[in-house]
Scaffold this motif. Structure first.
Motif, PDB file in Angstrom:
ATOM      1  N   VAL A  87     -85.094  -4.096  71.240  1.00 33.85           N
ATOM      2  CA  VAL A  87     -86.411  -4.272  71.856  1.00 33.85           C
ATOM      3  C   VAL A  87     -87.490  -4.452  70.791  1.00 33.85           C
ATOM      4  CG1 VAL A  87     -88.170  -3.178  73.293  1.00 33.85           C
ATOM      5  CG2 VAL A  87     -85.769  -3.045  73.950  1.00 33.85           C
ATOM      6  N   GLN A  88     -87.367  -3.735  69.681  1.00 35.30           N
ATOM      7  CA  GLN A  88     -88.346  -3.889  68.600  1.00 35.30           C
ATOM      8  C   GLN A  88     -88.291  -5.301  68.021  1.00 35.30           C
ATOM      9  OE1 GLN A  88     -88.135  -0.978  65.482  1.00 35.30           O
ATOM     10  NE2 GLN A  88     -89.508  -2.100  64.132  1.00 35.30           N
TER      11      GLN A  88
ATOM     12  N   PHE B 212     -85.019 -15.961  77.256  1.00 37.52           N
ATOM     13  CA  PHE B 212     -84.453 -16.124  78.589  1.00 37.52           C
ATOM     14  C   PHE B 212     -82.979 -15.732  78.508  1.00 37.52           C
ATOM     15  CE2 PHE B 212     -87.902 -19.187  78.187  1.00 37.52           C
ATOM     16  CZ  PHE B 212     -88.692 -18.833  79.275  1.00 37.52           C
ATOM     17  N   ILE B 213     -82.617 -14.675  79.235  1.00 40.73           N
ATOM     18  CA  ILE B 213     -81.269 -14.132  79.148  1.00 40.73           C
ATOM     19  C   ILE B 213     -80.489 -14.377  80.438  1.00 40.73           C
ATOM     20  CG2 ILE B 213     -79.893 -12.037  78.850  1.00 40.73           C
ATOM     21  CD1 ILE B 213     -81.966 -10.953  77.016  1.00 40.73           C
TER      22      ILE B 213
ATOM     23  N   ALA C 201     -80.844  -3.481  78.811  1.00 39.50           N
ATOM     24  CA  ALA C 201     -81.308  -4.017  77.531  1.00 39.50           C
ATOM     25  C   ALA C 201     -81.832  -5.442  77.693  1.00 39.50           C
ATOM     26  CB  ALA C 201     -80.171  -3.990  76.514  1.00 39.50           C
ATOM     27  N   PHE C 202     -81.114  -6.250  78.448  1.00 41.15           N
ATOM     28  CA  PHE C 202     -81.517  -7.646  78.634  1.00 41.15           C
ATOM     29  C   PHE C 202     -82.852  -7.763  79.361  1.00 41.15           C
ATOM     30  CE2 PHE C 202     -76.776  -9.090  78.640  1.00 41.15           C
ATOM     31  CZ  PHE C 202     -76.724  -8.862  77.274  1.00 41.15           C
ATOM     32  N   ARG C 203     -83.033  -6.934  80.368  1.00 37.92           N
ATOM     33  CA  ARG C 203     -84.312  -6.964  81.095  1.00 37.92           C
ATOM     34  C   ARG C 203     -85.474  -6.549  80.197  1.00 37.92           C
ATOM     35  NH1 ARG C 203     -84.400  -7.188  86.732  1.00 37.92           N
ATOM     36  NH2 ARG C 203     -82.390  -7.112  87.799  1.00 37.92           N
ATOM     37  N   GLU C 204     -85.241  -5.562  79.347  1.00 34.10           N
ATOM     38  CA  GLU C 204     -86.284  -5.112  78.428  1.00 34.10           C
ATOM     39  C   GLU C 204     -86.646  -6.204  77.419  1.00 34.10           C
ATOM     40  OE1 GLU C 204     -88.211  -1.932  77.903  1.00 34.10           O
ATOM     41  OE2 GLU C 204     -87.838  -2.474  79.992  1.00 34.10           O
TER      42      GLU C 204
END
Length: 242
Positions: A152-153, A166-167, A179-182
């Motif tokens: 995220v950092q 875009f994941i 994790a992907f949404r974050e």
């Protein structure tokens, strides 16, 4: 002595105001980056090439070609393939100007067992940004085996440079989804389910991303397809509530 102290305090206050002004200007620039038409888009397409991804690798190969075709009326598109697999292997291709070239590179890659290396992908994209403007990062994967805070950092740094991530997630792994949404949220990108049964929708979404990367938000708004509107909604919403 009092005058000296007063001057010192005034100087510090002025520096603080200047610093806040610089930060505000930077954040404003980051927020609006990539929203105007440029006519020339650059997308990093990153793929998890570990063994679990083999069944949908061919689907990803076929879909990417349509991304180039979708921008023919907007501008030109360059795409770079980044993939990881095995024991620490993470590679980046040369920049491709057409779908045939990119598909040829993808067809020579075999999936191998190993752990995810998403952090390397994010840092690579930041490095490419320092050389030339990157308009978007597209990542396709099914797992996440790294420290979420580190990811995220690193994603946040991309967000400050106006690079949306875009994941497309294959499967329903809850840790990966969080994790992907974050990552999507902090970069003002989007999270989608990568489903083989919805290849047509996926293709149109990826084409919408290509149009955004090439022509900005205005190009998406003017085209106005269902997938364009869905992408715009994702980019303007809170990633944690998608």
């Amino acid at each position: 002595m009092a005058k000296s102290v007063s001057k010192t305090r005034s100087s510090k206050i002025a520096e603080a105001k200047s610093s806040r002004g610089d930060i505000a200007a930077f954040l404003k620039a980051a927020k609006t980056a990539g929203t105007s038409a440029t006519g020339n888009g650059r997308i990093v397409l990153a793929l998890d090439a570990t063994m679990s991804r083999q069944p949908t690798w061919d689907l990803a190969c076929s879909i990417q070609a349509e991304m180039f075709e979708s921008v023919s009326d907007v501008g030109s598109l360059l795409m770079q393939l980044v993939y990881f697999r095995g024991l620490g292997e993470c590679r980046a291709s040369k920049w491709a100007e057409d779908g045939k070239t990119l598909a040829s590179m993808m067809s020579r890659i075999e999936c191998r067992g190993g752990h995810t290396q998403i952090l390397k992908v994010l840092k690579h994209t930041a490095k490419e940004q320092s050389r030339n403007r990157i308009n978007a990062l597209v990542y396709i994967g099914d797992a996440m085996e790294e420290n979420v805070d580190d990811l995220v950092q690193a994603a946040g740094e991309l967000g400050l440079h106006g690079i949306p991530v875009f994941i497309f997630q294959e499967g329903h792994d809850p840790s990966a989804e969080y994790a992907f949404r974050e990552i999507a949220r902090v970069t003002r990108g989007g999270w989608f389910r990568f489903d083989r049964s919805a290849a047509s929708v996926l293709s149109k979404l990826l084409s919408a991303i290509a149009v955004y990367a090439t022509g900005g938000l205005k190009a998406l708004e003017s085209r106005g397809s269902r997938e364009d509107r869905l992408l715009l909604a994702q980019m303007s919403s809170d990633g944690g509530k998608r």
